[in-house]
Design a protein around this motif. Sequence first.
Motif, mmCIF file in Angstrom:
data_model
loop_
_atom_site.group_PDB
_atom_site.id
_atom_site.type_symbol
_atom_site.label_atom_id
_atom_site.label_comp_id
_atom_site.label_asym_id
_atom_site.label_seq_id
_atom_site.Cartn_x
_atom_site.Cartn_y
_atom_site.Cartn_z
ATOM 1 N N GLU A 96 -5.310 2.367 14.652
ATOM 2 C CA GLU A 96 -5.456 3.622 15.383
ATOM 3 C C GLU A 96 -4.087 4.238 15.625
ATOM 4 O OE1 GLU A 96 -7.425 5.327 19.548
ATOM 5 O OE2 GLU A 96 -7.564 3.194 18.999
ATOM 6 N N GLN A 97 -3.994 5.544 15.363
ATOM 7 C CA GLN A 97 -2.717 6.227 15.418
ATOM 8 C C GLN A 97 -2.522 6.936 16.755
ATOM 9 O OE1 GLN A 97 -0.467 6.188 12.460
ATOM 10 N NE2 GLN A 97 -1.906 4.473 12.335
ATOM 11 N N VAL B 7 13.786 16.472 9.201
ATOM 12 C CA VAL B 7 12.512 16.370 9.916
ATOM 13 C C VAL B 7 11.523 15.522 9.129
ATOM 14 C CG1 VAL B 7 10.494 17.707 10.619
ATOM 15 C CG2 VAL B 7 12.769 18.484 11.250
ATOM 16 N N THR B 8 11.480 15.698 7.820
ATOM 17 C CA THR B 8 10.547 14.930 7.000
ATOM 18 C C THR B 8 10.888 13.441 7.030
ATOM 19 O OG1 THR B 8 10.334 16.850 5.538
ATOM 20 C CG2 THR B 8 9.497 14.760 4.726
ATOM 21 N N MET B 9 12.160 13.101 6.982
ATOM 22 C CA MET B 9 12.550 11.695 7.050
ATOM 23 C C MET B 9 12.135 11.073 8.379
ATOM 24 S SD MET B 9 16.351 11.692 5.303
ATOM 25 C CE MET B 9 16.588 9.981 5.759
ATOM 26 N N ILE B 10 12.366 11.790 9.471
ATOM 27 C CA ILE B 10 12.012 11.255 10.791
ATOM 28 C C ILE B 10 10.507 11.087 10.916
ATOM 29 C CG2 ILE B 10 12.078 11.733 13.263
ATOM 30 C CD1 ILE B 10 14.714 13.233 12.768
ATOM 31 N N ALA B 11 9.756 12.131 10.522
ATOM 32 C CA ALA B 11 8.298 12.073 10.644
ATOM 33 C C ALA B 11 7.715 10.977 9.755
ATOM 34 C CB ALA B 11 7.690 13.429 10.288
ATOM 35 N N THR B 12 8.264 10.818 8.552
ATOM 36 C CA THR B 12 7.772 9.766 7.652
ATOM 37 C C THR B 12 8.066 8.384 8.216
ATOM 38 O OG1 THR B 12 8.131 11.228 5.749
ATOM 39 C CG2 THR B 12 7.867 8.882 5.302
ATOM 40 N N TYR B 13 9.231 8.198 8.788
ATOM 41 C CA TYR B 13 9.582 6.899 9.365
ATOM 42 C C TYR B 13 8.661 6.556 10.536
ATOM 43 C CZ TYR B 13 12.323 3.220 11.579
ATOM 44 O OH TYR B 13 12.720 2.041 12.148
ATOM 45 N N ILE B 14 8.389 7.546 11.380
ATOM 46 C CA ILE B 14 7.469 7.309 12.504
ATOM 47 C C ILE B 14 6.083 6.936 11.995
ATOM 48 C CG2 ILE B 14 6.315 8.414 14.456
ATOM 49 C CD1 ILE B 14 8.843 10.054 14.893
ATOM 50 N N ASP C 224 0.809 -1.225 0.000
ATOM 51 C CA ASP C 224 0.000 0.000 0.000
ATOM 52 C C ASP C 224 0.839 1.271 0.000
ATOM 53 O OD1 ASP C 224 -2.982 -0.974 0.691
ATOM 54 O OD2 ASP C 224 -1.558 -2.175 1.863
ATOM 55 N N ILE C 225 2.135 1.129 0.170
ATOM 56 C CA ILE C 225 2.963 2.312 0.381
ATOM 57 C C ILE C 225 2.964 3.248 -0.817
ATOM 58 C CG2 ILE C 225 5.083 1.219 -0.444
ATOM 59 C CD1 ILE C 225 4.688 3.638 2.519
ATOM 60 N N PHE C 226 2.810 2.705 -2.021
ATOM 61 C CA PHE C 226 2.816 3.539 -3.223
ATOM 62 C C PHE C 226 1.424 3.675 -3.837
ATOM 63 C CE2 PHE C 226 7.187 1.870 -3.002
ATOM 64 C CZ PHE C 226 7.860 3.078 -2.919
ATOM 65 N N ARG C 227 0.398 3.465 -3.017
ATOM 66 C CA ARG C 227 -0.971 3.676 -3.487
ATOM 67 C C ARG C 227 -1.184 5.167 -3.727
ATOM 68 N NH1 ARG C 227 -4.940 0.269 -3.282
ATOM 69 N NH2 ARG C 227 -3.832 -1.011 -1.723
ATOM 70 N N SER C 228 -1.766 5.513 -4.854
ATOM 71 C CA SER C 228 -1.958 6.923 -5.207
ATOM 72 C C SER C 228 -2.789 7.625 -4.154
ATOM 73 C CB SER C 228 -2.637 7.044 -6.577
ATOM 74 O OG SER C 228 -1.806 6.501 -7.585
ATOM 75 N N PRO C 229 -2.394 8.851 -3.770
ATOM 76 C CA PRO C 229 -3.124 9.557 -2.706
ATOM 77 C C PRO C 229 -4.439 10.126 -3.208
ATOM 78 C CG PRO C 229 -1.429 10.965 -3.598
ATOM 79 C CD PRO C 229 -1.279 9.638 -4.294
ATOM 80 N N LYS C 230 -5.279 10.500 -2.268
ATOM 81 C CA LYS C 230 -6.503 11.204 -2.628
ATOM 82 C C LYS C 230 -6.140 12.597 -3.148
ATOM 83 C CE LYS C 230 -9.415 8.889 0.826
ATOM 84 N NZ LYS C 230 -10.304 9.087 2.002
ATOM 85 N N GLU D 88 2.213 1.979 10.785
ATOM 86 C CA GLU D 88 1.467 1.293 9.733
ATOM 87 C C GLU D 88 0.469 2.215 9.033
ATOM 88 O OE1 GLU D 88 -0.170 -2.393 10.991
ATOM 89 O OE2 GLU D 88 1.560 -2.923 12.236
ATOM 90 N N ASN D 89 0.918 3.465 8.832
ATOM 91 C CA ASN D 89 0.107 4.455 8.122
ATOM 92 C C ASN D 89 0.800 4.758 6.799
ATOM 93 O OD1 ASN D 89 -1.452 6.555 7.212
ATOM 94 N ND2 ASN D 89 -1.212 7.821 9.037
ATOM 95 N N TYR D 90 0.146 4.413 5.698
ATOM 96 C CA TYR D 90 0.754 4.583 4.383
ATOM 97 C C TYR D 90 0.301 5.864 3.675
ATOM 98 C CZ TYR D 90 -3.734 2.412 3.142
ATOM 99 O OH TYR D 90 -5.064 2.107 3.041
ATOM 100 N N ASN D 91 -0.446 6.717 4.346
ATOM 101 C CA ASN D 91 -0.897 7.977 3.741
ATOM 102 C C ASN D 91 0.173 9.062 3.939
ATOM 103 O OD1 ASN D 91 -3.392 6.922 2.899
ATOM 104 N ND2 ASN D 91 -4.282 7.277 4.928
#
Length: 662
Positions: free
Chosen positions: A510-511, A571-578, A373-379, A583-586
């Motif tokens: 749930e996040q 910051v973007t790398m850290i936030a994306t990794y978290i 799901d990681i490369f699923r096109s965004p809304k 398990e949030n692919y959006n």
Amino acid sequence: WSIKSYVDDEAIPLHVNKVYSDNTQLQFAYYDLPFVCPPSGKKHAGYASGRSVSLNLGEVLRGDRIMASDFDLVMGQDQECQYLCSHKVNRQAVKRTRQLIDDGYVAEWIVDNLPGATSFVTVDRTHKYYAAGFKIGFTDLSPVTMRPRYFLNNHFTLVVRWRRAPGRSGSRGGKVIVGFEVYTKSIEKAHRDSTGCPQDVHGDSDGLEMYITPNNTHLAHQYPSSSYLPEEDDIDDGATLTIPYSYSVYFREDESIDWSKRWDMYFNNQEDSNIIHWLAILNSIVICSLLAVIVAMVISRTYRQVHGKDGTGDEGKLLIKRKRPKTGTKSPRLREKAPSGLLEQKDEVDEDASSSDEEYVEDNSGWKLLHGDIFRSPKYAAFLAPLIGSGTQFVFMATGLLMLSCFGVLNPSFRGGFVSVGIGLFIFAGIIAGYFSSRMYKTFGGMNWRKNTWMASSTAIPFTTLVGLIALLLLIQLPLVYAGSLYGFHQCQPYEHPTKTSPVPRQIPEQAWYTQSIYSILIAGFVPFAVIFIELLFIFRSLWQDKSGYYYVFGFLSIVSLVGIITVVEVTMIATYIMLCQENYNWWWQSFFIGGGSALWIFLYCVIFYFSKLNIQGFVSGMLFFSYSLLACMVYGLLTGTVGFFTAYAFVRRIYGAIKVD
């Protein structure tokens, strides 16, 4: 601005520009003021007074209205006094003049591309510095009524500083102007002779008060028994006030200033501010270094998860230990053949396994579960692609402006150059915007590339109400974006992804509160803001608080900007990794918003600066301040958001390209 030399007895043009104030955002052309001498139309130094000088696009957008004047300046010829004109004003004009004086308006005149300056000397009298412009008047309190009185400056002492021109021009008697100072004085009509000049130019005299005796005849008839009658300034009873204008001119040789450094006089307090700039850089580097350590930990952990604890994982599969339930008996387990050769190829009993309660299994938790799901096109991908394209334009424009400023191409002598060159870079970067926008649009699975092209071009320039900019948009910007989109959509393949997208979207658990959209944007956006906020203070002061000064430390700005961009990347790398570990692919839109999250803090900083530092008066001026601030923050957010997006995109492709999915 090339060197212009003058010989003795050569006429020098003096141009008038505009009036502005630190207390308001409204500017006015000098000849539009009701109390100044109107242009006569006569030629002076080859220019007819009142004729507008051709301006570049940047000068027009910054509010310049440069026109030739009636002042006569001749190189080497001092004039003790020269009468200019006498101008009559009515009550309405007097009221308007008092308002401008009360708002602290400053006039800008120009000689040889140098703005007329008010001269100051430091407290220790070690050096002199300039502030561009001069006050049109001043106020004091009446010793009788204790009410404010308003005086208009109507005599100008012009001091032109010169030195011998370099090279052959100097050997032929050429002179270059290295300074232009304006000293003002208010002198009433009674202290002038028959020629209109002051009786004593250098002595003290009573000032010209902008005051016409009020006419209360109408109120006296209406309220005959009243002991108090208010002043009526709005009535038009024909009463006028005559304002005589005069000026003096002095040429003084000054060999201490080189022509190439004549603008240094306008850059006051350099030594003190340089220390603060270095502290800002140190603050930025410390924060960036701390983030670099965290990023290194993230990369190290990801590497261990992908390649195993000892770096010999099964082709990207993470092998973890899981305890088997204790049953009282332990059965031996045969080793399986591993195609990668990482485990021993023997069909024998695993003695270690038989003596342990642990077994190896494949990792089925964390960010690896999102491979489908990681490369699923965004809304709303149709909106994200044009934003990314326009963001690349701003990145190209900002990079070009900083480089040109550091090399000295853009400087205060190139009036309006920063805005003109910025718009030019932005326009011609349309081909870059079209390319990245269309290719991302194709990657997202979009088909209507022409619609995407139009959206990418329509988000480009916020000044489309001006005819000239509309022409740039339609004749240059749109074709370039179209060409870039055509090439990116038809000639290039979409970006390849290392994993395939599953047909059924995975349910997102749930996040945690800190990974939710608004909280993560605010938390992550505060870090880049902390890196640049000290330098922002200098920029705000130059733009809003001290318009007579100039922002000139583009070297410091470039360093802070570079560290700030690196901070956005980290910051973007850290936030994306978290986010992926949750398990949030959006992550598509989220990475864009996290990258631009510092724009929210900058706008909040603008609000605090407005109420704590500025003395802006009036609703219109406040609206202009917040409109410009909001527009600037949106541009900054679009730029840093694009950087954050491409950072997250590269990071996600890299870590998922290192794993093997069965």
